[in-house]
Design an enzyme around this catalytic site. Structure first.
Site, PDB file in Angstrom:
ATOM      1  N   GLU A 425       7.198 -10.555 -18.229  1.00  0.00           N
ATOM      2  CA  GLU A 425       6.969  -9.458 -18.739  1.00  0.00           C
ATOM      3  C   GLU A 425       6.134  -9.562 -20.251  1.00  0.00           C
ATOM      4  OE1 GLU A 425      10.310  -7.047 -19.679  1.00  0.00           O
ATOM      5  OE2 GLU A 425       9.307  -5.565 -20.285  1.00  0.00           O
ATOM      6  N   ASP A 498      12.495  -9.043 -20.303  1.00  0.00           N
ATOM      7  CA  ASP A 498      13.350  -8.794 -21.571  1.00  0.00           C
ATOM      8  C   ASP A 498      14.720  -8.313 -20.805  1.00  0.00           C
ATOM      9  OD1 ASP A 498      11.493  -9.347 -23.373  1.00  0.00           O
ATOM     10  OD2 ASP A 498      10.734  -7.200 -23.459  1.00  0.00           O
ATOM     11  N   ASP A 500      16.363  -5.688 -21.444  1.00  0.00           N
ATOM     12  CA  ASP A 500      16.578  -4.208 -22.086  1.00  0.00           C
ATOM     13  C   ASP A 500      16.356  -3.279 -20.972  1.00  0.00           C
ATOM     14  OD1 ASP A 500      13.612  -4.360 -21.816  1.00  0.00           O
ATOM     15  OD2 ASP A 500      13.263  -4.293 -23.900  1.00  0.00           O
ATOM     16  N   ASP A 502      13.548  -1.710 -19.791  1.00  0.00           N
ATOM     17  CA  ASP A 502      12.483  -1.706 -19.486  1.00  0.00           C
ATOM     18  C   ASP A 502      12.271  -3.063 -18.613  1.00  0.00           C
ATOM     19  OD1 ASP A 502      11.051   0.459 -20.050  1.00  0.00           O
ATOM     20  OD2 ASP A 502      10.000  -0.128 -21.757  1.00  0.00           O
TER      21      ASP A 502
END
Ligand code: 0RA
Length: 633
Positions: A425, A498, A500, A502
């Site tokens: 990503e 990541d 998180d 997203d």
């Protein structure tokens, strides 16, 4: 341990029974598949299926299931009750025989369509052998009887413990923690099974209560398989209502079939034989598919909707959700996992029955028929367009030098078995990964932002998306119906995002792409999730990476006072060296393999997760996400 029967003797029959139980305890996997959570839940299925057999035979209406506070399970039905009384041939009580003799089932019950006691159903005696304690209570002939057992061995004779004006069987068992890796029952796993069983047996009512939490539910569906299909389509948009429902019998094969088309592109056809799920299909599915293609083409031709073209099987199945449930005596199962029906009569029965009934349905419902033909034509057109798009992509990438996407930093190794592709990503983490990797066998493909949600896209539009095009070319096996796993260029495909929201979303978009368009990649165990650390604990030169809270606590203890804790929010916070050490070095990294545990649930997961409706999505994530995709190595 007391191995004697009520006669107090080891007679020949008792020894045979003991030997049988011993065999089960020695090789439990042979009887229930495994000794993990899956095998554990099988015990419950087995006992509940026995009750459902009583319902299907017309002798029972309801099965109650309780998860008790002491870790035991109780299954109670209102059927005839397991037979009680001395069996003259064997010199043993029939109840004891049913619970201790591996082969007793058929001696008492002639039901040829039953699930339990058959190839998949193993009989209550297996549950008994794998339980440290089991209590069987039978009500029949005005009385209440009881026998108790430990690891399948009776504590004593069948006792009359009271009177009763009803009939039924109640089994309470304590799974043996010396056999099972876990003895913790999961509500959601059982709930899903009972719901499916209730859809497939519309006469049955299953009440389920978890006494540990107070949660309870009743499963009963008058609509049967038709309601099942509506349930499976709950987050999709059906293009006709109600589902097409066909029920009947041919050659001793009873059939319950329901079909409903949606405005989507995925096919979700699930088949069952005697309520046993057959994920690999078999003869019944072959008959179903052949008849579907033939009947829709015939109708289209006869009514001027199809001129020179013929629809292919995949065209008439696009957007179709269907349940094919058949019942037949002595089904023959094939394949390694016995998940495929081999009985040839099923193919003949289903295709002949459907040829007649579906054609009839189309004549009586011309508007639905027209919709179905039009849906098939649009699938055909989109298939043609997709083929052109793929060819164009292939030609273009072959023309462009080297033929691989410019963003891909490939590895030097050429043997796919040794190669890894990291899908990363963000361009900056991608840059770190490129610097940190072992370029001999690790390739890096950075992703810019989010990829297209393929769940909602028309198949021929998927390759309009640049990121997906790059992924397809890099992976090398093609896409969609023509995907060929033997052409894949990397045997490990690692999603690195990541930790998180997203990152999770991008991970899910990638998994949706792999599940819907490159499924063998997952089925063959080629897809992994990278597990970057969440914390770095350091003091001076000492540093420890922690992958969860527990590890962080341990690291703090180890390093002592004055330790520095930094929380990694994104991959971008690590330099190339750190990224290699923590996340990419095969010697030290943590990775999770993506596995599909339950194909039926997986389809629901992706359609609900990536579809439009918010409420079913919220419910489903809470209930199922962890069981469908098993992310453990
Ligand atoms: C054998 C014969 C009969 C019933 C059953 C087994 C039976 C087994 C189970 C297991 C759970 N619930 C059950 N209910 C019934 C028929 C006995 C008769 O003819 O009355």
């Amino acid at each position: 341990m007391d191995g004697s029967t009520q006669q107090g003797l080891y007679d020949a029959d008792s020894i045979v029974a003991l030997k049988g139980l011993e065999a089960v305890r020695k090789r439990p996997g042979m009887y229930i598949g495994s000794t993990d959570g899956r095998g554990l839940h099988h015990l419950v299925y087995e006992v509940v299926d026995n009750g459902i057999d009583e319902v299907m035979a017309g002798f029972a209406k309801k099965v109650n299931v309780y998860l008790n506070e002491d870790g035991s399970v109780t299954v109670a039905d209102d059927g005839r009750g397991i037979p009680v009384g001395m069996n003259k041939e064997e010199g043993k009580d029939a109840l004891e025989m049913c619970l201790t003799d591996l082969h007793a089932g058929g001696k008492f019950d002639q039901n040829a369509y039953k699930v339990s006691g058959g190839l998949h159903g193993v009989g209550v005696s297996v549950v008994n052998a794998l339980s440290k304690r089991l209590i069987a209570v039978v009500e029949r002939d005005g009385k209440m009887y009881r026998q108790t057992y430990q690891i399948g061995i009776p504590d004593g004779p069948v006792e009359t413990i009271g009177v009763s004006s009803r009939t039924g069987t109640t089994i309470t068992f304590y799974p043996d923690d010396g056999i099972f890796e876990t003895t913790a029952f999961e509500y959601e796993v059982l709930q899903n099974r009972f719901r499916n069983q209730a859809f497939l047996n519309k006469e049955a009512t299953i009440f389920f209560e978890d006494k540990r939490t107070g949660r309870s539910e009743m499963f009963h569906y008058d609509g049967g398989v038709s309601e099942f299909v509506q349930y499976l389509n709950r987050s999709k948009k059906a293009i006709h209502e109600p589902p097409i429902a066909l029920s009947g019998e041919r050659y001793g094969v009873m059939m319950d079939i329901a079909l409903q088309y949606t405005d989507g592109y995925n096919e979700a056809i699930d088949s069952f034989v005697n309520t046993i799920y057959t994920p690999e299909g078999g003869t019944h599915m072959t008959g179903f598919r052949a008849s579907l293609t033939k009947t829709i083409n015939s109708y289209g031709k006869d009514n001027g909707l199809l001129k020179d073209t013929a629809l292919e099987g995949s065209d008439v199945r696009e957007g179709l959700t269907a349940i094919l449930s058949i019942r037949m005596p002595e089904p023959q199962f094939e394949g390694q996992t016995k998940a495929k029906l081999g009985s040839s009569i099923a193919q003949k029965a289903v295709s002949e029955f459907m040829n007649e009934k579906l054609a009839e349905y189309f004549l009586e419902n011309p508007s639905v028929a027209a919709l179905v033909v039009r849906k098939g034509i649009s699938a055909l057109e989109s298939r043609e367009a997709a083929r052109k798009a793929r060819d164009a992509t292939r030609r273009k990438s072959a023309l462009e030098s080297g033929s691989l996407p410019g963003k891909l930093a490939d590895c030097s190794e050429k043997d796919p078995a040794k190669c890894e592709l990291y899908i990363v990503e963000g361009e900056s983490a991608g840059g770190s990964a490129k610097q940190g990797r072992n370029r001999a066998f690790q390739a890096i493909l950075p992703l810019r932002g989010k990829i297209l949600n393929v769940e909602k896209a028309r198949p021929d539009k998927i390759l309009d998306n640049e990121e997906i095009k790059n992924l397809m070319i890099a992976i090398g096996g093609g896409i969609g119906k023509e995907f060929d796993v033997s052409k894949v260029r990397y045997h490990s495909i690692v999603i690195m995002t990541d930790a998180d929201i997203d990152g999770a979303h991008i991970g899910t978009l990638l998994l949706t792409l792999f599940y819907r368009q490159m499924r063998p990649l997952i089925e063959n165990g080629h897809v992994f999730l990278a597990m970057p650390p969440l914390y770095r604990v350091s003091k001076g030169k000492k540093e420890i990476y922690a992958y969860n809270e527990g590890e962080m606590a341990k690291a703090l203890e180890e390093i002592g006072s004055g330790a520095n804790i930094s929380r990694y929010k994104g991959l971008g916070e690590m330099n190339p060296q750190q990224l290699w050490e923590t996340t990419m070095d095969p010697e030290t990294r943590l990775m999770k393999k993506v596995e599909i545990e339950d194909g039926m649930l997986a389809d629901q997961l992706f359609s609900i997760l990536m579809g439009d409706d918010v409420e079913p999505r919220r419910e489903f994530i809470i209930e199922h996400a962890h069981e469908v995709v098993n992310l453990d190595v």
